[in-house]
Design a protein around this motif. Structure first.
Motif, PDB file in Angstrom:
ATOM      1  N   CYS A  94       0.852  -1.199   0.000  1.00 47.83           N
ATOM      2  CA  CYS A  94       0.000   0.000   0.000  1.00 47.83           C
ATOM      3  C   CYS A  94       0.884   1.246   0.000  1.00 47.83           C
ATOM      4  N   CYS A 145      -5.864   1.997  -7.347  1.00 46.05           N
ATOM      5  CA  CYS A 145      -6.811   3.094  -7.600  1.00 46.05           C
ATOM      6  C   CYS A 145      -7.045   3.207  -9.099  1.00 46.05           C
ATOM      7  N   VAL A 159      -3.388   0.263  -3.038  1.00 43.34           N
ATOM      8  CA  VAL A 159      -4.142   0.561  -1.815  1.00 43.34           C
ATOM      9  C   VAL A 159      -4.429  -0.726  -1.068  1.00 43.34           C
ATOM     10  N   CYS A 164      -7.406   1.608   2.999  1.00 40.38           N
ATOM     11  CA  CYS A 164      -7.351   2.801   2.146  1.00 40.38           C
ATOM     12  C   CYS A 164      -8.314   2.728   0.959  1.00 40.38           C
ATOM     13  N   CYS A 183      -8.333   5.322  -4.343  1.00 38.08           N
ATOM     14  CA  CYS A 183      -7.659   5.627  -3.093  1.00 38.08           C
ATOM     15  C   CYS A 183      -8.424   6.746  -2.396  1.00 38.08           C
TER      16      CYS A 183
END
Length: 262
Positions: free
Chosen positions: A11, A23, A30, A34, A44
């Motif tokens: 992450c 993302c 992520v 998150c 994200c």
């Protein structure tokens, strides 16, 4: 992005935690903590807050608590009801004055955004119609029923619910956004296309609007820009309406010009 063999993606914000996805906007790794889902798409935390990503929420906040057209119409109508209260008092019709005063109170509270007035507005025409029928005859029941139907439509209207800070579903919000924000030029092109059959001079305008709207269509944009079919329909109707008028009146105009003296 190509990762090295044997290296587990981590992450971006928590390097000690393995990434569970990427993302869809920036491509960053992520973890579960998150990960933020916006309308079925993974982002994200930073990207999920961008207005072009969570555009429905941005749209909702823009309308949240703001008066809509229906609120203004009710407010103007309330002024008319107050004039009726004054007239009834001058004529000594106290029962009617009380009924109208009650309706004015509900209308004023509705305009001010009082939550109880939203429901009260639906029942006010019923009470006023029954009271009016008792005093002046059953004909007023028809007017009361028509006002009841109108008030019920206002009660169910998504835009008006946002004015009263009532939560609406994502489907309803998307429908309202699609109507008001999503490529309005296409909707104008479609309307002008139909109008061309009455006013042929609007045909070229419909075609221009349709071409502009068609160039804007991008389903992968955020927010997505659609309504391509409306743009195409506007173009076809604009051309078709203009051609129809030319076929109908072209020979008449040509014959008239031929009869003119040289």
């Amino acid at each position: 992005m190509v990762s090295l063999v044997g290296v587990t993606p981590r992450c971006a914000l928590h390097p000690e935690v393995e990434a569970g996805g990427t993302c869809q906007r920036c491509g960053g790794f992520v973890c579960e903590e998150c990960s933020t889902w916006v309308m079925g798409v993974l982002y994200c935390a930073a990207c999920s807050l961008r207005p072009e990503v969570n555009y429905l929420e941005t749209f909702r906040l823009k309308l949240w608590g703001r008066r809509d057209t229906n609120a203004w119409l009710v407010g103007v109508g309330t002024l008319g009801v107050l004039a009726g209260v004054l007239t009834a008092l001058l004529q000594g019709a106290w029962p009617m004055a009380l009924v109208l005063l009650g309706a004015a109170v509900v209308g004023g509270a509705f305009y001010l955004g009082q939550s109880w007035a939203r429901t009260a507005l639906v029942f006010t025409p019923v009470v006023a119609g029954v009271a009016g029928a008792a005093m002046f005859g059953p004909a007023l029941l028809v007017g009361g029923f028509l006002l009841f139907v109108t008030a019920l439509q206002i009660f169910l209207d998504t835009r008006n619910r946002l004015f009263f800070r009532v939560d609406v579903s994502e489907k309803e919000l998307r429908r309202l956004w699609d109507l008001r924000v999503n490529n309005p030029m296409a909707r104008h092109a479609l309307s002008l296309g139909f109008t061309t059959f009455i006013f042929p001079v609007l045909g070229p305008v419909a075609v221009v609007f349709g071409l502009i709207a068609l160039r804007k269509v991008d389903s992968r944009a955020r927010p997505p820009i659609g309504k391509g079919w409306q743009a195409v329909a506007g173009i076809l109707l604009g051309v078709g309406g203009t051609v129809l008028w030319l076929l109908l009146f072209g020979p008449l105009v040509k014959g008239f010009l031929e009869r003119l003296p040289a």
